[in-house]
Design a protein around this motif. Structure first.
Motif, short mmCIF file in Angstrom:
data_model
loop_
_atom_site.label_atom_id
_atom_site.label_comp_id
_atom_site.label_asym_id
_atom_site.label_seq_id
_atom_site.Cartn_x
_atom_site.Cartn_y
_atom_site.Cartn_z
N THR A 245 -20.66 -40.84 25.54
CA THR A 245 -20.65 -40.48 24.12
C THR A 245 -20.67 -38.97 23.91
O THR A 245 -21.37 -38.23 24.61
CB THR A 245 -21.86 -41.09 23.38
N ALA B 51 -27.22 -42.15 21.16
CA ALA B 51 -25.94 -42.85 21.20
C ALA B 51 -26.09 -44.33 21.48
O ALA B 51 -25.14 -44.99 21.87
CB ALA B 51 -25.07 -42.21 22.27
N ILE B 52 -27.29 -44.87 21.31
CA ILE B 52 -27.47 -46.30 21.55
C ILE B 52 -27.93 -46.99 20.27
O ILE B 52 -28.31 -46.33 19.31
CB ILE B 52 -28.45 -46.58 22.72
N MET C 185 -32.06 -34.68 24.88
CA MET C 185 -33.20 -33.82 25.17
C MET C 185 -33.01 -33.14 26.53
O MET C 185 -32.90 -33.83 27.55
CB MET C 185 -34.48 -34.66 25.20
N LYS C 186 -32.97 -31.83 26.52
CA LYS C 186 -32.97 -31.12 27.80
C LYS C 186 -34.38 -31.23 28.36
O LYS C 186 -35.35 -30.93 27.66
CB LYS C 186 -32.57 -29.66 27.59
N LEU D 272 -36.86 -48.39 23.80
CA LEU D 272 -37.00 -47.37 24.84
C LEU D 272 -38.05 -46.32 24.43
O LEU D 272 -38.80 -45.83 25.27
CB LEU D 272 -35.66 -46.69 25.13
N VAL E 219 -21.31 -48.27 15.37
CA VAL E 219 -21.44 -49.19 16.50
C VAL E 219 -20.18 -49.05 17.32
O VAL E 219 -19.06 -49.20 16.82
CB VAL E 219 -21.62 -50.64 16.01
N ARG E 220 -20.36 -48.71 18.58
CA ARG E 220 -19.20 -48.44 19.42
C ARG E 220 -18.79 -49.68 20.19
O ARG E 220 -19.61 -50.53 20.51
CB ARG E 220 -19.53 -47.34 20.42
N GLU F 285 -29.77 -44.69 30.59
CA GLU F 285 -29.46 -45.61 29.49
C GLU F 285 -29.40 -44.86 28.16
O GLU F 285 -28.46 -45.04 27.39
CB GLU F 285 -30.50 -46.74 29.43
N GLN F 286 -30.38 -44.02 27.89
CA GLN F 286 -30.41 -43.33 26.59
C GLN F 286 -29.23 -42.38 26.41
O GLN F 286 -28.76 -42.19 25.31
CB GLN F 286 -31.72 -42.55 26.43
N TRP F 287 -28.80 -41.77 27.50
CA TRP F 287 -27.71 -40.79 27.40
C TRP F 287 -26.36 -41.39 27.77
O TRP F 287 -25.37 -40.66 27.78
CB TRP F 287 -27.99 -39.60 28.33
N GLN G 35 -26.06 -32.90 23.12
CA GLN G 35 -27.46 -32.50 23.34
C GLN G 35 -27.59 -31.50 24.48
O GLN G 35 -28.56 -30.76 24.56
CB GLN G 35 -28.32 -33.71 23.71
N PHE G 36 -26.63 -31.52 25.40
CA PHE G 36 -26.73 -30.67 26.59
C PHE G 36 -25.76 -29.49 26.54
O PHE G 36 -25.63 -28.75 27.50
CB PHE G 36 -26.46 -31.51 27.85
N SER G 37 -25.11 -29.35 25.41
CA SER G 37 -24.11 -28.30 25.28
C SER G 37 -24.74 -26.92 25.19
O SER G 37 -25.73 -26.72 24.51
CB SER G 37 -23.27 -28.57 24.02
N GLU H 260 -21.97 -37.60 21.34
CA GLU H 260 -23.29 -37.23 20.79
C GLU H 260 -24.28 -36.87 21.88
O GLU H 260 -25.05 -35.91 21.75
CB GLU H 260 -23.87 -38.38 19.95
N SER H 261 -24.27 -37.64 22.96
CA SER H 261 -25.19 -37.34 24.06
C SER H 261 -24.81 -36.04 24.74
O SER H 261 -25.67 -35.22 25.06
CB SER H 261 -25.18 -38.47 25.10
N GLU I 96 -33.51 -26.72 22.53
CA GLU I 96 -32.75 -25.62 23.14
C GLU I 96 -33.64 -24.53 23.70
O GLU I 96 -33.14 -23.59 24.30
CB GLU I 96 -31.80 -24.99 22.10
N ARG J 278 -33.89 -43.74 35.15
CA ARG J 278 -33.12 -44.90 34.68
C ARG J 278 -33.09 -44.94 33.14
O ARG J 278 -32.08 -45.25 32.53
CB ARG J 278 -33.77 -46.17 35.24
N ARG J 279 -34.24 -44.63 32.56
CA ARG J 279 -34.30 -44.60 31.09
C ARG J 279 -33.33 -43.55 30.55
O ARG J 279 -32.63 -43.79 29.57
CB ARG J 279 -35.74 -44.29 30.64
N TYR J 280 -33.31 -42.39 31.19
CA TYR J 280 -32.40 -41.34 30.71
C TYR J 280 -30.93 -41.78 30.85
O TYR J 280 -30.12 -41.50 29.97
CB TYR J 280 -32.64 -40.02 31.46
N PHE K 252 -37.01 -52.34 30.82
CA PHE K 252 -37.78 -51.64 29.79
C PHE K 252 -38.24 -52.62 28.70
O PHE K 252 -38.14 -52.33 27.51
CB PHE K 252 -36.95 -50.51 29.19
N MET L 80 -25.11 -43.98 12.20
CA MET L 80 -24.64 -44.28 13.55
C MET L 80 -23.56 -45.34 13.52
O MET L 80 -23.70 -46.34 12.84
CB MET L 80 -25.80 -44.80 14.39
#
Lengths: 274, 143
Positions: free
Chosen positions: B56, A178-179, A1-2, A187, B3-4, B117-119, B62-64, B58-59, A38, B113-115, A231, B1
């Protein structure tokens, strides 16, 4: 998410991070958002920030993006396919129960009514939509010299479920990221619980500006972040029940809420009788 | 998904979503607050000495804005680019934060901090780099 995207904006009640539908809906532009991660516009107000900070950041954001249209973040230009208000698309989106209510929000004066409908609906997506649109609704009322009590019932509904852990299902997520699934759900639950607290805090700020005792509570989001270093939603729930709710109830107990609600009802009836 | 397995700095790439033609050039002399960087308060055109990357693809996607780029910690390190890994970021971002993650709002530290972890976010640190434009070109390749 941007973070500056429509996904993270108050006016899109259908998404927050990975939670929500794959498309969004802007209640300001009244358009379906086909690429909400986007796109953005000059009205964007970030869900992940407290009221004062969201407004501060929005002022900077507005220097880069026009308010008149939904644009691509990358170049500030609109793309026809990014949005839709085509009748067929609206009908299809409206088949989703939460989206159906969100589409009606603000139409024909139905604002509080649609928020009440969302409150009564089960599920985390309905709550997300209610909180998101409630932030916009109350801020709009207050900015037009309205009373903070325009959001009194919204406050009370949110206070009642403040310590509850939301039940987030796999189908509530539009993407996985990715988690691991279990961690993503934790989360996301944490985000929604903090989003409730952020709305409560908006109300405290509005009450403070108008001299109500509710405004005497210091920032609950800060208190929570300082008290909890992980968290863990169960710990957050306990903290909310034992630390946050007592502070709220000391300033606005049920009896005072009921009295204020009755007064608002009387005012409404007097206004309608005129 | 899928598992990595656990990401390893010695051999796994860091991905970055960015423009099709190039990776944004950081400013080594810009404000070096980590929370300010992650929370993106100043929006487009903001100056930062860091580049956000992810473990990752995938993360990063999202910012591409057209392409996913990649580099390795040791390749970046050879050019004087520092690496602030996900685990270190998570350690720094508790309460009001520590070191360069110190920030007046604990709530904003926690959101950042959450970001992270999520990203699965890692930062590349250009504060000690003389010619960041050249170094960015040198260390990143299209994924």
């Amino acid at each position: 998410m941007k973070l500056q995207s429509c996904n993270n904006c108050w006016f899109n009640g259908l998404q927050y991070g990975v939670l929500g539908l794959s498309v969004g809906y802007c209640s300001r532009h009244r358009k379906i958002l086909n690429a909400p991660g986007e796109t953005t516009c000059g009205w964007q107000l970030r869900k992940d920030l407290t009221l004062g900070r969201a407004v501060e950041v929005a002022e900077l954001h507005q220097r880069h993006y026009a308010v008149e249209f939904v644009a691509r973040i990358v170049d500030g230009m609109p793309r026809e396919r990014d949005t839709s208000h085509n009748e067929r698309d609206i009908q299809l989106l409206g088949r989703d129960p939460v989206a159906g209510v969100v589409l009606d929000h603000g139409e024909l004066g139905a604002t509080v009514e649609s928020l009440a409908q969302l409150k009564a609906m089960p599920g985390s997506r309905a709550e997300l939509a209610m909180l998101s649109l409630a932030r916009g609704y109350v801020s709009h009322c207050v900015s037009r010299k309205g009373n903070w009590t325009s959001g009194l019932h919204l406050y009370w509904w949110s206070r009642q479920r403040l310590g509850d852990i939301p039940e987030i299902e796999v189908e509530d997520l539009h993407t996985m990221g990715a988690i691991q699934l279990s961690r993503q759900i934790d989360l996301t639950s944490w985000s929604l619980m903090m989003f409730r607290l952020t709305f409560i805090e908006d109300m405290i700020v509005h009450a403070r500006q108008q001299g109500d005792p509710l405004g005497n509570i210091s920032s609950l989001t800060e208190q929570a972040a300082l008290a909890l270093s992980t968290f863990n939603v169960h710990r957050l729930s306990v903290w909310l029940k034992t630390k946050a709710i007592p502070q709220l109830d000391a300033r606005l107990p049920r009896g005072r809420y009921m009295a204020m609600a009755r007064e608002l009802q009387s005012q409404r009836e007097r206004a309608e009788a005129r | 998904m899928t598992v990595r397995r656990r990401w390893k700095a010695s051999k796994d790439p860091l991905y970055r979503g960015d423009a099709r033609d190039c990776v944004r050039v950081p400013n080594p002399r810009a404000d070096d607050s980590i929370v300010r960087h992650i929370m993106y308060f100043e929006g487009p055109g903001r100056e930062t000495p860091y580049l956000s990357t992810s473990e990752t693809y995938e993360s990063a996607d999202q910012f591409s804005d057209g392409a996913i780029w990649q580099t390795l910690v040791r390749v970046a390190g050879r050019e004087g680019v520092g690496h602030i890994g996900r685990a270190e970021l998570l350690t720094l971002m508790k309460g009001n934060g520590k070191g360069k993650a110190k920030w007046p709002s604990a709530f904003e530290v926690m959101q950042a901090r959450r970001y992270v972890e999520q990203w699965a976010e890692h930062l590349l640190d250009f504060r000690e780099v003389a010619d960041s434009a050249q170094v960015v070109k040198k260390i990143f390749s299209k994924s």
